[in-house]
Design a protein around this motif. Structure first.
Motif, PDB file in Angstrom:
ATOM      1  N   LEU B  20     -21.307 -21.877  42.769  1.00 49.24           N
ATOM      2  CA  LEU B  20     -22.380 -22.862  42.989  1.00 49.24           C
ATOM      3  C   LEU B  20     -21.892 -24.256  43.371  1.00 49.24           C
ATOM      4  CD1 LEU B  20     -24.335 -22.128  39.641  1.00 49.24           C
ATOM      5  CD2 LEU B  20     -24.551 -20.838  41.713  1.00 49.24           C
ATOM      6  N   SER B  21     -22.617 -24.926  44.101  1.00 50.08           N
ATOM      7  CA  SER B  21     -22.125 -25.964  44.678  1.00 50.08           C
ATOM      8  C   SER B  21     -23.091 -27.114  44.348  1.00 50.08           C
ATOM      9  CB  SER B  21     -21.926 -26.032  46.346  1.00 50.08           C
ATOM     10  OG  SER B  21     -20.988 -25.175  46.608  1.00 50.08           O
ATOM     11  N   CYS B  22     -22.779 -28.371  44.122  1.00 50.10           N
ATOM     12  CA  CYS B  22     -23.698 -29.459  43.891  1.00 50.10           C
ATOM     13  C   CYS B  22     -23.270 -30.629  44.862  1.00 50.10           C
ATOM     14  CB  CYS B  22     -23.756 -29.924  42.476  1.00 50.10           C
ATOM     15  SG  CYS B  22     -24.541 -31.305  42.216  1.00 50.10           S
ATOM     16  N   ALA B  23     -24.132 -31.175  45.590  1.00 53.55           N
ATOM     17  CA  ALA B  23     -23.817 -32.376  46.616  1.00 53.55           C
ATOM     18  C   ALA B  23     -24.432 -33.596  46.069  1.00 53.55           C
ATOM     19  CB  ALA B  23     -24.559 -31.875  48.066  1.00 53.55           C
ATOM     20  N   ALA B  24     -23.802 -34.608  45.841  1.00 54.66           N
ATOM     21  CA  ALA B  24     -24.263 -35.806  45.305  1.00 54.66           C
ATOM     22  C   ALA B  24     -24.242 -36.791  46.185  1.00 54.66           C
ATOM     23  CB  ALA B  24     -23.093 -36.047  44.059  1.00 54.66           C
ATOM     24  N   SER B  25     -25.239 -37.763  46.130  1.00 53.59           N
ATOM     25  CA  SER B  25     -25.267 -38.827  47.064  1.00 53.59           C
ATOM     26  C   SER B  25     -26.030 -39.988  46.056  1.00 53.59           C
ATOM     27  CB  SER B  25     -25.932 -38.554  48.110  1.00 53.59           C
ATOM     28  OG  SER B  25     -27.340 -38.202  47.787  1.00 53.59           O
ATOM     29  N   GLY B  26     -25.664 -41.171  46.424  1.00 51.63           N
ATOM     30  CA  GLY B  26     -26.351 -42.449  45.648  1.00 51.63           C
ATOM     31  C   GLY B  26     -25.675 -42.756  44.445  1.00 51.63           C
ATOM     32  N   ILE B  27     -24.508 -42.039  44.220  1.00 51.43           N
ATOM     33  CA  ILE B  27     -23.465 -42.327  42.976  1.00 51.43           C
ATOM     34  C   ILE B  27     -22.325 -42.657  43.312  1.00 51.43           C
ATOM     35  CG2 ILE B  27     -25.061 -41.311  40.862  1.00 51.43           C
ATOM     36  CD1 ILE B  27     -23.175 -38.955  41.139  1.00 51.43           C
ATOM     37  N   THR B  28     -21.523 -43.324  42.643  1.00 46.13           N
ATOM     38  CA  THR B  28     -20.110 -43.476  42.966  1.00 46.13           C
ATOM     39  C   THR B  28     -19.367 -42.061  42.320  1.00 46.13           C
ATOM     40  OG1 THR B  28     -20.233 -45.871  42.600  1.00 46.13           O
ATOM     41  CG2 THR B  28     -17.994 -44.827  42.736  1.00 46.13           C
ATOM     42  N   PHE B  29     -19.365 -41.144  43.040  1.00 43.30           N
ATOM     43  CA  PHE B  29     -19.089 -39.693  42.737  1.00 43.30           C
ATOM     44  C   PHE B  29     -17.595 -39.655  42.107  1.00 43.30           C
ATOM     45  CE2 PHE B  29     -19.948 -35.161  42.300  1.00 43.30           C
ATOM     46  CZ  PHE B  29     -18.704 -34.702  42.834  1.00 43.30           C
ATOM     47  N   SER B  30     -16.771 -40.308  42.555  1.00 43.72           N
ATOM     48  CA  SER B  30     -15.252 -40.332  42.367  1.00 43.72           C
ATOM     49  C   SER B  30     -15.154 -40.846  41.018  1.00 43.72           C
ATOM     50  CB  SER B  30     -14.252 -40.686  43.207  1.00 43.72           C
ATOM     51  OG  SER B  30     -14.523 -42.255  43.249  1.00 43.72           O
ATOM     52  N   THR B  31     -15.965 -41.687  40.551  1.00 35.50           N
ATOM     53  CA  THR B  31     -15.612 -42.240  38.898  1.00 35.50           C
ATOM     54  C   THR B  31     -16.830 -41.549  37.945  1.00 35.50           C
ATOM     55  OG1 THR B  31     -17.153 -44.056  39.541  1.00 35.50           O
ATOM     56  CG2 THR B  31     -14.735 -44.074  39.791  1.00 35.50           C
ATOM     57  N   SER B  54     -11.568 -37.763  38.134  1.00 33.36           N
ATOM     58  CA  SER B  54     -10.367 -37.623  38.902  1.00 33.36           C
ATOM     59  C   SER B  54     -10.299 -36.038  38.827  1.00 33.36           C
ATOM     60  CB  SER B  54      -9.411 -38.249  38.179  1.00 33.36           C
ATOM     61  OG  SER B  54      -9.114 -37.518  36.954  1.00 33.36           O
ATOM     62  N   GLY B  55     -11.138 -35.331  37.963  1.00 35.98           N
ATOM     63  CA  GLY B  55     -10.859 -33.834  38.241  1.00 35.98           C
ATOM     64  C   GLY B  55      -9.692 -33.468  37.347  1.00 35.98           C
ATOM     65  N   GLY B  56      -9.250 -34.298  36.433  1.00 40.52           N
ATOM     66  CA  GLY B  56      -7.882 -33.921  35.801  1.00 40.52           C
ATOM     67  C   GLY B  56      -8.299 -33.484  34.698  1.00 40.52           C
ATOM     68  N   SER B  57      -9.366 -33.418  34.130  1.00 39.69           N
ATOM     69  CA  SER B  57      -9.710 -32.636  32.598  1.00 39.69           C
ATOM     70  C   SER B  57     -10.746 -32.114  32.876  1.00 39.69           C
ATOM     71  CB  SER B  57      -9.658 -33.820  31.546  1.00 39.69           C
ATOM     72  OG  SER B  57      -8.579 -34.301  31.371  1.00 39.69           O
ATOM     73  N   ILE B  70     -14.989 -24.907  36.557  1.00 34.20           N
ATOM     74  CA  ILE B  70     -15.614 -26.169  37.243  1.00 34.20           C
ATOM     75  C   ILE B  70     -14.631 -27.053  38.222  1.00 34.20           C
ATOM     76  CG2 ILE B  70     -15.039 -27.887  35.377  1.00 34.20           C
ATOM     77  CD1 ILE B  70     -17.776 -29.068  35.752  1.00 34.20           C
ATOM     78  N   SER B  71     -14.992 -27.414  39.024  1.00 33.55           N
ATOM     79  CA  SER B  71     -14.070 -28.155  39.950  1.00 33.55           C
ATOM     80  C   SER B  71     -14.822 -29.264  40.847  1.00 33.55           C
ATOM     81  CB  SER B  71     -13.226 -27.308  41.081  1.00 33.55           C
ATOM     82  OG  SER B  71     -14.252 -26.599  41.884  1.00 33.55           O
ATOM     83  N   ARG B  72     -14.124 -30.011  41.369  1.00 38.27           N
ATOM     84  CA  ARG B  72     -14.822 -30.834  42.342  1.00 38.27           C
ATOM     85  C   ARG B  72     -14.080 -31.319  43.773  1.00 38.27           C
ATOM     86  NH1 ARG B  72     -16.233 -35.608  38.486  1.00 38.27           N
ATOM     87  NH2 ARG B  72     -16.972 -36.845  40.274  1.00 38.27           N
ATOM     88  N   ASP B  73     -14.552 -31.914  44.573  1.00 39.87           N
ATOM     89  CA  ASP B  73     -14.044 -32.343  45.854  1.00 39.87           C
ATOM     90  C   ASP B  73     -14.564 -33.866  46.057  1.00 39.87           C
ATOM     91  OD1 ASP B  73     -12.999 -33.004  48.314  1.00 39.87           O
ATOM     92  OD2 ASP B  73     -13.091 -31.301  49.150  1.00 39.87           O
ATOM     93  N   ASN B  74     -13.784 -34.557  45.716  1.00 37.06           N
ATOM     94  CA  ASN B  74     -14.190 -36.304  45.811  1.00 37.06           C
ATOM     95  C   ASN B  74     -14.503 -36.672  47.044  1.00 37.06           C
ATOM     96  OD1 ASN B  74     -14.768 -36.325  42.945  1.00 37.06           O
ATOM     97  ND2 ASN B  74     -12.733 -37.554  42.650  1.00 37.06           N
ATOM     98  N   SER B  75     -13.665 -36.198  48.069  1.00 34.75           N
ATOM     99  CA  SER B  75     -13.762 -36.393  49.501  1.00 34.75           C
ATOM    100  C   SER B  75     -14.963 -36.000  50.097  1.00 34.75           C
ATOM    101  CB  SER B  75     -12.410 -35.942  50.368  1.00 34.75           C
ATOM    102  OG  SER B  75     -12.705 -34.302  50.243  1.00 34.75           O
ATOM    103  N   LYS B  76     -15.762 -34.793  49.399  1.00 33.28           N
ATOM    104  CA  LYS B  76     -16.932 -34.374  50.007  1.00 33.28           C
ATOM    105  C   LYS B  76     -18.235 -34.545  48.920  1.00 33.28           C
ATOM    106  CE  LYS B  76     -14.900 -30.385  52.420  1.00 33.28           C
ATOM    107  NZ  LYS B  76     -14.869 -28.932  52.484  1.00 33.28           N
ATOM    108  N   ASN B  77     -17.995 -35.583  48.031  1.00 34.09           N
ATOM    109  CA  ASN B  77     -18.934 -35.808  46.911  1.00 34.09           C
ATOM    110  C   ASN B  77     -19.694 -34.252  46.548  1.00 34.09           C
ATOM    111  OD1 ASN B  77     -18.426 -38.173  47.194  1.00 34.09           O
ATOM    112  ND2 ASN B  77     -20.559 -39.123  47.651  1.00 34.09           N
ATOM    113  N   ALA B  78     -18.665 -33.420  46.301  1.00 32.07           N
ATOM    114  CA  ALA B  78     -19.069 -32.234  45.771  1.00 32.07           C
ATOM    115  C   ALA B  78     -18.636 -31.694  44.560  1.00 32.07           C
ATOM    116  CB  ALA B  78     -18.853 -31.190  46.905  1.00 32.07           C
ATOM    117  N   LEU B  79     -19.332 -30.908  43.647  1.00 23.94           N
ATOM    118  CA  LEU B  79     -19.262 -30.279  42.725  1.00 23.94           C
ATOM    119  C   LEU B  79     -19.184 -28.834  42.663  1.00 23.94           C
ATOM    120  CD1 LEU B  79     -18.586 -30.683  39.273  1.00 23.94           C
ATOM    121  CD2 LEU B  79     -21.112 -30.718  39.082  1.00 23.94           C
TER     122      LEU B  79
END
Lengths: 112, 122
Positions: B20-31, B54-57, B70-79
């Motif tokens: 599953l993917s989740c595309a985020a916008s309108g928030i400061t995703f990386s924090t 950070s994806g560290g935990s 669960i994982s994330r890519d902050n460069s793509k604002n994706a979960l």
């Protein structure tokens, strides 16, 4: 795990009348930082959940002031002062004190 | 305006996998700490997993550890949520939500997507 128990399961209410939902946690929700991480969410039919109340009694942005939360420790209450038609849905309490995050089973608010 | 848009749900056979993917916008995703919450048909809400900014935990309930990642890519604002060895009881709408913690937040789910339906059936 912290178990969250809500009552009643269902609450038929007349428009304009008050409604009250209770939530009990199996252990205190007071965190070591002194805060109590209990929130309430509303889920209207066919919609995702929406945050209403956080830290027991703080209304989230845009939430009408007819919604009020109270309580302490292990006993919490959500009160709607005058129920409107748009309030129909299921209400959930949730604890953020510790992982695993847990929700109550939900209380269905319906109009008589 | 905050938008969380899930995708990737569908019909899958028991034992199969899904991402599953989740595309985020309108928030400061990386924090933003992000989470997945699911809801079986006609049932209540169940927390599935959370991941720090950070994806560290990462965090899971014991009942789901091992099959869910669960994982994330902050460069793509994706979960993302990888689900393996799917079972009939995994059938649910899976919501992406921001779990607001730290700073001015107080450990609550403040933004939710519309959800994506996963159906596990042969």
């Amino acid at each position: 795990d912290i178990v969250m128990t809500q009552t009643p399961l269902s609450s038929p209410v007349t428009l304009g009348q008050p409604a009250s939902i209770s939530c009990r946690s199996s252990q205190s929700l007071v965190h070591s930082d002194g805060n109590t991480y209990l929130s309430w969410l509303q889920q209207r039919p066919g919609q995702p959940p929406r945050l209403l109340i956080y830290k027991i009694s703080n209304r989230f942005s845009g939430v009408p002031d007819r919604f009020n939360g109270s309580g302490a420790g292990t006993e919490f209450t959500l009160k709607i002062s005058r129920v409107e038609a748009e309030d129909v849905g299921v209400y959930y309490c949730m604890q953020g004190r510790q992982f695993p995050l847990t929700f109550g089973g939900g209380t269905k608010l319906e109009i008589k | 305006e905050v938008q969380l848009l899930e995708s990737g749900g569908g019909l899958v056979q028991p034992g199969g996998s899904l991402r599953l993917s989740c595309a985020a916008s309108g928030i400061t995703f990386s924090t933003s700490e992000m989470s997945w919450v699911r809801q079986a048909p006609g049932k209540g809400l169940e927390w599935v997993s959370s991941i720090t900014g950070s994806g560290g935990s990462t965090y899971y309930p014991d009942s789901l550890k091992g099959r869910f990642t669960i994982s994330r890519d902050n460069s793509k604002n994706a979960l993302y949520l990888q689900i393996n060895s799917l079972r009939a009881e995994d059938t649910a709408v899976y919501y992406c939500a921001r779990y607001c913690v730290g700073g001015s937040c107080s450990r609550y789910f403040d933004y939710w997507g519309q959800g994506t339906l996963v159906t596990v059936s042969s």
